[in-house]
Each structure stands twice: as structure tokens, then as C-alpha cells.
Design a protein around this motif. Structure first.
Motif, PDB file in Angstrom:
ATOM      1  N   TYR A  54       0.823  -1.208   0.000  1.00  0.00           N
ATOM      2  CA  TYR A  54       0.000   0.000   0.000  1.00  0.00           C
ATOM      3  C   TYR A  54       0.851   1.250   0.000  1.00  0.00           C
ATOM      4  O   TYR A  54       1.980   1.247   0.460  1.00  0.00           O
ATOM      5  CB  TYR A  54      -0.939   0.014   1.215  1.00  0.00           C
ATOM      6  CG  TYR A  54      -0.327  -0.600   2.446  1.00  0.00           C
ATOM      7  CD1 TYR A  54      -0.561  -1.935   2.739  1.00  0.00           C
ATOM      8  CD2 TYR A  54       0.510   0.125   3.270  1.00  0.00           C
ATOM      9  CE1 TYR A  54       0.020  -2.511   3.839  1.00  0.00           C
ATOM     10  CE2 TYR A  54       1.089  -0.446   4.375  1.00  0.00           C
ATOM     11  CZ  TYR A  54       0.844  -1.771   4.657  1.00  0.00           C
ATOM     12  OH  TYR A  54       1.437  -2.345   5.745  1.00  0.00           O
ATOM     13  N   TYR A 186       1.003 -10.210  11.794  1.00  0.00           N
ATOM     14  CA  TYR A 186       0.864  -9.294  12.937  1.00  0.00           C
ATOM     15  C   TYR A 186       0.713 -10.092  14.229  1.00  0.00           C
ATOM     16  O   TYR A 186       1.310  -9.769  15.250  1.00  0.00           O
ATOM     17  CB  TYR A 186      -0.366  -8.387  12.780  1.00  0.00           C
ATOM     18  CG  TYR A 186      -0.404  -7.554  11.518  1.00  0.00           C
ATOM     19  CD1 TYR A 186       0.754  -7.040  10.964  1.00  0.00           C
ATOM     20  CD2 TYR A 186      -1.620  -7.262  10.900  1.00  0.00           C
ATOM     21  CE1 TYR A 186       0.696  -6.250   9.819  1.00  0.00           C
ATOM     22  CE2 TYR A 186      -1.680  -6.476   9.765  1.00  0.00           C
ATOM     23  CZ  TYR A 186      -0.517  -5.976   9.221  1.00  0.00           C
ATOM     24  OH  TYR A 186      -0.580  -5.195   8.100  1.00  0.00           O
ATOM     25  N   ASN A 239      -3.950  -3.272  14.678  1.00  0.00           N
ATOM     26  CA  ASN A 239      -3.019  -2.188  14.358  1.00  0.00           C
ATOM     27  C   ASN A 239      -3.749  -0.853  14.447  1.00  0.00           C
ATOM     28  O   ASN A 239      -4.925  -0.748  14.081  1.00  0.00           O
ATOM     29  CB  ASN A 239      -2.461  -2.358  12.944  1.00  0.00           C
ATOM     30  CG  ASN A 239      -1.493  -3.527  12.852  1.00  0.00           C
ATOM     31  OD1 ASN A 239      -1.165  -4.155  13.870  1.00  0.00           O
ATOM     32  ND2 ASN A 239      -1.051  -3.829  11.647  1.00  0.00           N
ATOM     33  N   TYR A 241      -3.560   1.817  12.686  1.00  0.00           N
ATOM     34  CA  TYR A 241      -3.965   2.563  11.483  1.00  0.00           C
ATOM     35  C   TYR A 241      -5.308   2.096  10.920  1.00  0.00           C
ATOM     36  O   TYR A 241      -5.955   2.837  10.191  1.00  0.00           O
ATOM     37  CB  TYR A 241      -2.876   2.540  10.402  1.00  0.00           C
ATOM     38  CG  TYR A 241      -2.438   1.172   9.937  1.00  0.00           C
ATOM     39  CD1 TYR A 241      -3.160   0.482   8.977  1.00  0.00           C
ATOM     40  CD2 TYR A 241      -1.300   0.578  10.454  1.00  0.00           C
ATOM     41  CE1 TYR A 241      -2.748  -0.773   8.555  1.00  0.00           C
ATOM     42  CE2 TYR A 241      -0.882  -0.662  10.035  1.00  0.00           C
ATOM     43  CZ  TYR A 241      -1.602  -1.346   9.080  1.00  0.00           C
ATOM     44  OH  TYR A 241      -1.194  -2.585   8.669  1.00  0.00           O
ATOM     45  N   TYR A 242      -5.730   0.880  11.265  1.00  0.00           N
ATOM     46  CA  TYR A 242      -7.058   0.453  10.804  1.00  0.00           C
ATOM     47  C   TYR A 242      -8.142   1.273  11.493  1.00  0.00           C
ATOM     48  O   TYR A 242      -9.153   1.611  10.891  1.00  0.00           O
ATOM     49  CB  TYR A 242      -7.273  -1.044  11.055  1.00  0.00           C
ATOM     50  CG  TYR A 242      -6.395  -1.911  10.181  1.00  0.00           C
ATOM     51  CD1 TYR A 242      -6.640  -2.007   8.803  1.00  0.00           C
ATOM     52  CD2 TYR A 242      -5.327  -2.620  10.703  1.00  0.00           C
ATOM     53  CE1 TYR A 242      -5.828  -2.790   8.000  1.00  0.00           C
ATOM     54  CE2 TYR A 242      -4.518  -3.405   9.897  1.00  0.00           C
ATOM     55  CZ  TYR A 242      -4.772  -3.489   8.550  1.00  0.00           C
ATOM     56  OH  TYR A 242      -3.976  -4.253   7.743  1.00  0.00           O
TER      57      TYR A 242
HETATM   58 FE   LIG Z   1      -1.995  -3.914   7.575  1.00  0.00          FE
END
Ligand SMILES: [Fe+2]
Length: 353
Positions: A54, A186, A239, A241-242
Motif C-alpha cells: 500500500y 501481525y 493495528n 492505522y485500521y
Molecule cells: Fe496492515
């Protein structure tokens, strides 16, 4: 521990041929300067093999615009790309290996795939704990894997600031947890860090405790957060950022982050990072790209995905800045890499899916 903010924290024919080889392997290749990338002289194109999927286009476009150097990249799984680099040897077209996990950077270094860089810009831009001491690889963005909760269901005062991940193994949380599947990297690096911090016996108790608490395993961090918002689970680990991504669409979401282990070892974090290949044809271009990503290019590399800049001189974007400062546990790249298989086995043994 490091505080996050304020501190640390040419041949036309041949070129076409090469690109075809790139395309045939894998996911995709994006020639970023239009057809220029295909026909460009070899001297002004840097090639990246990347496990990060990404936010590359924007950063690479900005880099090309500023430096006149074209970027081509090939995406794949981290392990696949390492195998490929090793198999290609001196014939490899890649100059840079990029990945989203410190353990993978460590493995690439162990396999002898990377060459150390001697770069004042990188030494200044990337804090010590986020790069290889010998300069084989450098962290470029940071993500935190922390506790997320529904404020209608949980008073954050209920959380232990000492060892929040371990606390979720206590029976008070039975039937209230959602977590990510064991095949996800993760989850694997989090469990590897538990083994590294607590030893295998205690780590087994913790993960086994999550299982005893009937943890609901969901194989997507966004879906996990949607379940927290809906109140299907009170608490989760994802995480950061989600959550930022969901908040960008809906500021009223009933999910809050809790920075785990602030009175203990700090919140578990990991990095995306990169190194220049030992067999790179253009190591100097690779170095230039990595230096740019760690300095001038930090915002265009990390902001789109709401990640934290590694460079302490660079501010995080506004949504994650709202999450506040936190201490993070030192990144143990060697531990995440070398304990990975033990982490997977441990989860299997206690029935964590
Ligand atoms: Fe991710």
C-alpha cells in the motif's frame, strides 16, 4: 523505551525484456513514469521488490518527480521475494528489498541479501532502535498493535497499564475478546514478542488464556474493529492505522485505542523498512530512495496509511496525532525473525486458530 514524539522516535530491447520478467512473476509492476520506465536508461531506474502493498505509488511518484529517478516495483509475499532474490543472485534486477516486518528484514540480512549502507542522512533520520546497527536495513514507518475497546462497554480504568496483553487472559474478559488469526504475521510477531519478553511458558499461559476466554478469531483487522463498534466484542487487539482509516470515514465510531503496557515494556510495534541488495546493479540509487523515504519523503510514505513516521523530525498526520503519545517496546528484529516458528507452534498447541 522511546517516546514517540519529540524524541525517539541501456538497451531498449534488454530493458523491455527485463520488465517482462518482472511482470511474469507476480502480483504486479507499476512503471511509474509512464512508458519512460520501460525504455529508460538503466542508470536512472531503481527497482524495488516489496512485501508492502500500500501507499507505494504516491511516494514513488513524488520521489521520481523530485529526483528524476524512475521507480519500478514488484510486489509479492516477503518470503517469496527473499527466495527470489537469493535464486537470482547477481542477475537480480532488484536494487531494494522492502517489507512490512522487522523479522523479515532480519531474515534478509541473515541470508546475506543486503549490503550495509554508510549514510549520515539515515543515521540522523532513523532512530537507533528502528534500524540495523550495521546499516543493512532501516525502518521507514511504524505501526502499533494495541488494545482497542468500545467505550460504552469498557471503562479504560479496567485495563492494566503494566501488561495489558497478558491481562486479557484473565477470566474477567471471557466472551469479550476479538483477535486476529494465527496465520497473520501481525499476530505472529505479537506472540513472538510475548515469548521474548516472558519466556515460552508464560507466553503459552497468556495465549492459552485468550483461548480459554473464548476469543473470537477474525481474519481481518477492519472487521474486528467493526465488531468492537457494534458491541459484539468489547475488546480487541489491532493495528492502530485500521482504526484511523475507519475514523476518517466515520468520526463517531465507538472504538478507542488503549496504549498497552505504558507502565511496562511499552506498546508492541513493528516497522516497514528496506535495505539495499548486496547484488544491486544500482546500489547508489537504492540508497538515495531509502534516504528520501526516511527524510523528505516520510509524509508521502506514511500518511496515506496513517502510520507513524520513524523520523522524529516529522509529525504524524492529524487523526493518529489525536491518539496521543505513547511509549513503545524496543523492536527486537532478531527475536521476531528467529522466534516466528515457535510462536506459530505455540498458538497451534493451545488451540489459538
Ligand atoms: Fe496492515
Amino acid at each position: 523505551m522511546f517516546g514517540l514524539s519529540g524524541v525517539g522516535r541501456s538497451h531498449r530491447g534488454r530493458a523491455a525484456n527485463r520488465l517482462t520478467v518482472l511482470v511474469s512473476i507476480a502480483a504486479f509492476v507499476v512503471p511509474l513514469s509512464g512508458c519512460g520506465a520501460v525504455t529508460a536508461g538503466e542508470s536512472d531506474t531503481v527497482r524495488v521488490y516489496t512485501g508492502r502493498h500500500y501507499d507505494l505509488e504516491q511516494a514513488f511518484e513524488d520521489f521520481s518527480e523530485e529526483t528524476g529517478i524512475s521507480v519500478e516495483f514488484l510486489s509479492g509475499s516477503d518470503a517469496e521475494l527473499r527466495e527470489r532474490i537469493a535464486a537470482e543472485g547477481e542477475d537480480t534486477q532488484a536494487d531494494v528489498y522492502m517489507t512490512v516486518d522487522a523479522g523479515n528484514l532480519w531474515k534478509a540480512e541473515q541470508d546475506g541479501l543486503l549490503t550495509p549502507l554508510d549514510s549520515a542522512r539515515l543515521e540522523e533520520g532513523v532512530p537507533e532502535g528502528l534500524r540495523d546497527p550495521e546499516g543493512h536495513w532501516y525502518g521507514l514507518s511504524m505501526r502499533a498493535r494495541t488494545v482497542m475497546y468500545n467505550p460504552d462497554e469498557v471503562d479504560p480504568g479496567e485495563f492494566s497499564a503494566e501488561d495489558t496483553y497478558a491481562q486479557l487472559a484473565e477470566s474477567a474478559w471471557k466472551g469479550r475478546l476479538c483477535m486476529r488469526n494465527s496465520t497473520n504475521s501481525y499476530t505472529q510477531s505479537l506472540v513472538a514478542s510475548l515469548i521474548d519478553n516472558h519466556g515460552e511458558r508464560r507466553a503459552r499461559e497468556i495465549v492459552g488464556g485468550w483461548v480459554d476466554n473464548d476469543v473470537e478469531i477474525i481474519n481481518n483487522d477492519v472487521r474486528i474493529l467493526e465488531n468492537v463498534d457494534a458491541g459484539t466484542c468489547d475488546v480487541a487487539i489491532t493495528n492502530h492505522y485500521y482504526l484511523a482509516r475507519l475514523l476518517a470515514d466515520d468520526g463517531d465510531l465507538s472504538v478507542r485505542p488503549f496504549w498497552a503496557n505504558q507502565d511496562g515494556r511499552g506498546t508492541h510495534v513493528n516497522i516497514s523498512g528496506a535495505g539495499v541488495l548486496a547484488e544491486a546493479d544500482h546500489p547508489e540509487l537504492g540508497r538515495e530512495l531509502i534516504e528520501w523515504l526516511a527524510t523528505t519523503g516520510q509524509n508521502s510514505f506514511v500518511d496515506g496509511n496513517h502510520e507513524y513516521p520513524v523520523n522524529p523530525e516529522v509529525d504524524p498526520e492529524p487523526i493518529i496525532a489525536e491518539f496521543g503519545e505513547f511509549d513503545y517496546e524496543p523492536i527486537e528484529a532478531e527475536a521476531y525473525g528467529s522466534l516466528n516458528s515457535r510462536a506459530v507452534r505455540l498458538m497451534n498447541e493451545v488451540g489459538y486458530e
